[in-house]
Design a protein around this motif. Structure first.
Motif, mmCIF file in Angstrom:
data_model
loop_
_atom_site.group_PDB
_atom_site.id
_atom_site.type_symbol
_atom_site.label_atom_id
_atom_site.label_comp_id
_atom_site.label_asym_id
_atom_site.label_seq_id
_atom_site.Cartn_x
_atom_site.Cartn_y
_atom_site.Cartn_z
ATOM 1 N N MET A 199 -5.766 -8.466 55.615
ATOM 2 C CA MET A 199 -4.775 -8.915 54.623
ATOM 3 C C MET A 199 -3.675 -9.756 55.272
ATOM 4 O O MET A 199 -3.192 -9.447 56.357
ATOM 5 N N ARG A 200 -3.317 -10.830 54.594
ATOM 6 C CA ARG A 200 -2.152 -11.640 54.974
ATOM 7 C C ARG A 200 -1.313 -11.799 53.713
ATOM 8 O O ARG A 200 -1.875 -11.981 52.624
ATOM 9 N N VAL A 201 0.014 -11.768 53.849
ATOM 10 C CA VAL A 201 0.875 -11.759 52.664
ATOM 11 C C VAL A 201 2.042 -12.720 52.830
ATOM 12 O O VAL A 201 2.669 -12.765 53.891
ATOM 13 N N TYR B 150 -6.375 -13.176 52.415
ATOM 14 C CA TYR B 150 -7.096 -12.566 53.545
ATOM 15 C C TYR B 150 -7.556 -13.643 54.506
ATOM 16 O O TYR B 150 -7.857 -14.772 54.114
ATOM 17 N N ASN C 133 -7.984 -5.078 59.482
ATOM 18 C CA ASN C 133 -6.690 -5.544 58.927
ATOM 19 C C ASN C 133 -6.681 -7.026 58.496
ATOM 20 O O ASN C 133 -5.856 -7.810 58.978
ATOM 21 N N THR D 89 -8.662 0.454 57.464
ATOM 22 C CA THR D 89 -9.590 -0.640 57.151
ATOM 23 C C THR D 89 -10.804 -0.466 58.058
ATOM 24 O O THR D 89 -10.704 0.182 59.107
ATOM 25 N N GLN E 57 -6.250 -3.022 51.240
ATOM 26 C CA GLN E 57 -4.861 -3.098 51.697
ATOM 27 C C GLN E 57 -3.917 -3.453 50.549
ATOM 28 O O GLN E 57 -2.775 -2.997 50.515
ATOM 29 N N GLY E 58 -4.404 -4.239 49.598
ATOM 30 C CA GLY E 58 -3.602 -4.529 48.406
ATOM 31 C C GLY E 58 -3.345 -3.264 47.599
ATOM 32 O O GLY E 58 -2.235 -3.043 47.094
ATOM 33 N N MET F 67 -1.083 -12.278 47.932
ATOM 34 C CA MET F 67 -1.963 -11.481 48.791
ATOM 35 C C MET F 67 -3.184 -12.332 49.170
ATOM 36 O O MET F 67 -3.925 -12.784 48.288
ATOM 37 N N ASN G 98 -6.160 -13.813 47.241
ATOM 38 C CA ASN G 98 -6.960 -12.753 46.622
ATOM 39 C C ASN G 98 -6.370 -12.422 45.250
ATOM 40 O O ASN G 98 -7.002 -12.598 44.230
ATOM 41 N N ALA H 17 -9.178 -6.381 52.662
ATOM 42 C CA ALA H 17 -7.895 -6.924 52.193
ATOM 43 C C ALA H 17 -7.567 -6.386 50.804
ATOM 44 O O ALA H 17 -6.402 -6.151 50.473
ATOM 45 N N THR H 18 -8.598 -6.185 49.981
ATOM 46 C CA THR H 18 -8.358 -5.626 48.648
ATOM 47 C C THR H 18 -7.905 -4.177 48.757
ATOM 48 O O THR H 18 -6.982 -3.748 48.044
#
Ligand SMILES: Cc1cc2nc3c(=O)[nH]c(=O)nc-3n(C[C@H](O)[C@H](O)[C@H](O)COP(=O)(O)O)c2cc1C
Length: 201
Positions: A55-57, A92, A53, A48, A133-134, A90, A172, A130-131
């Motif tokens: 992204m949060r999930v 961010y 980093n 990234t 990372q998706g 997903m 997202n 984040a996208t």
């Protein structure tokens, strides 16, 4: 010893890209929490910008979690999402820059100040990374033998309220994960050819 890497073999290219499909139905085979952890531990190493980093999930497996998901889905995505062994919500972190001391200590102070001074820059960085990372999650899942069904047909406000209370993290897209039912894939649609969309100069 040469440091030039070899391409992965044909079987790996097929599994990752060429014969991999998007699934709309799922076999009843469960996905363990250990495998979900392995999925994250694989994708987290992909890059990234500035190692931010964002992204949060939330991985939804339980019936209670699925119940919370349902009102946040467009009708066409509801049944397959209820059926999937796992649904990743997903999101961010819009304040991802508060973690740069850990992730990028050499530049943390300056970068944090830049993002705070320019909210649009921060928003673009959060969404872009984040996208990415998706997308890494899709490819990591395929590499681990899992299948995916990503979906943007969601009601963001509903999912934000249910899964990311507090307002700092926003949704997202979502992604079903499991072992796909081959009967659930749609006919493969066309892709552009290289010369339609690419140039080499
Ligand atoms: C970000 C993203 C959002 C998507 N949203 C939806 C969706 O809301 N509903 C749906 O049925 N499919 C959705 N899809 C699935 C795509 O239509 C599918 O991945 C694409 O047509 C390629 O299919 P294939 O992998 O089988 O070739 C989405 C895919 C992506 C990557």
């Amino acid at each position: 010893m040469s440091t030039v890497k070899k391409a992965v073999d044909d079987a790996a290219l097929d599994q990752l890209f060429r014969t991999a499909r998007t699934y709309n139905g799922w076999l009843p085979t469960p996905v363990s929490d250990a495998l979900i952890r392995q999925l994250y531990d694989t994708l987290k190493m992909a890059p990234t910008s500035g190692n931010c980093n964002p992204m949060r999930v939330v991985f939804v497996k339980s019936p209670e979690g699925k119940k919370k998901l349902l009102p946040g889905l467009k009708p066409a995505n509801a049944e397959k999402t209820m059926q999937a062994p796992v649904t990743a919500v997903m999101g961010y972190d819009t304040e991802f820059y508060e973690h740069l001391e850990l992730l990028a200590p050499h530049v943390a102070k300056d970068r944090r100040a830049n993002y705070i001074a320019d909210p649009e820059l921060a928003q673009r960085a959060a969404f872009r990374n984040a996208t990415l990372q998706g997308a890494y999650m899709i490819m990591a899942a395929r590499a681990l033998g899992l299948d995916c069904g990503p979906m943007s047909g969601i009601l963001h406000d509903v999912l934000d309220h249910e899964f990311f209370p507090g307002g700092k993290v926003v949704s997202n897209f979502i992604m079903n994960i499991g072992y796909g039912d081959p009967a659930s894939v749609r006919p493969r649609a066309a892709r552009f050819e290289f010369d339609d969309v690419c140039t080499i100069i």
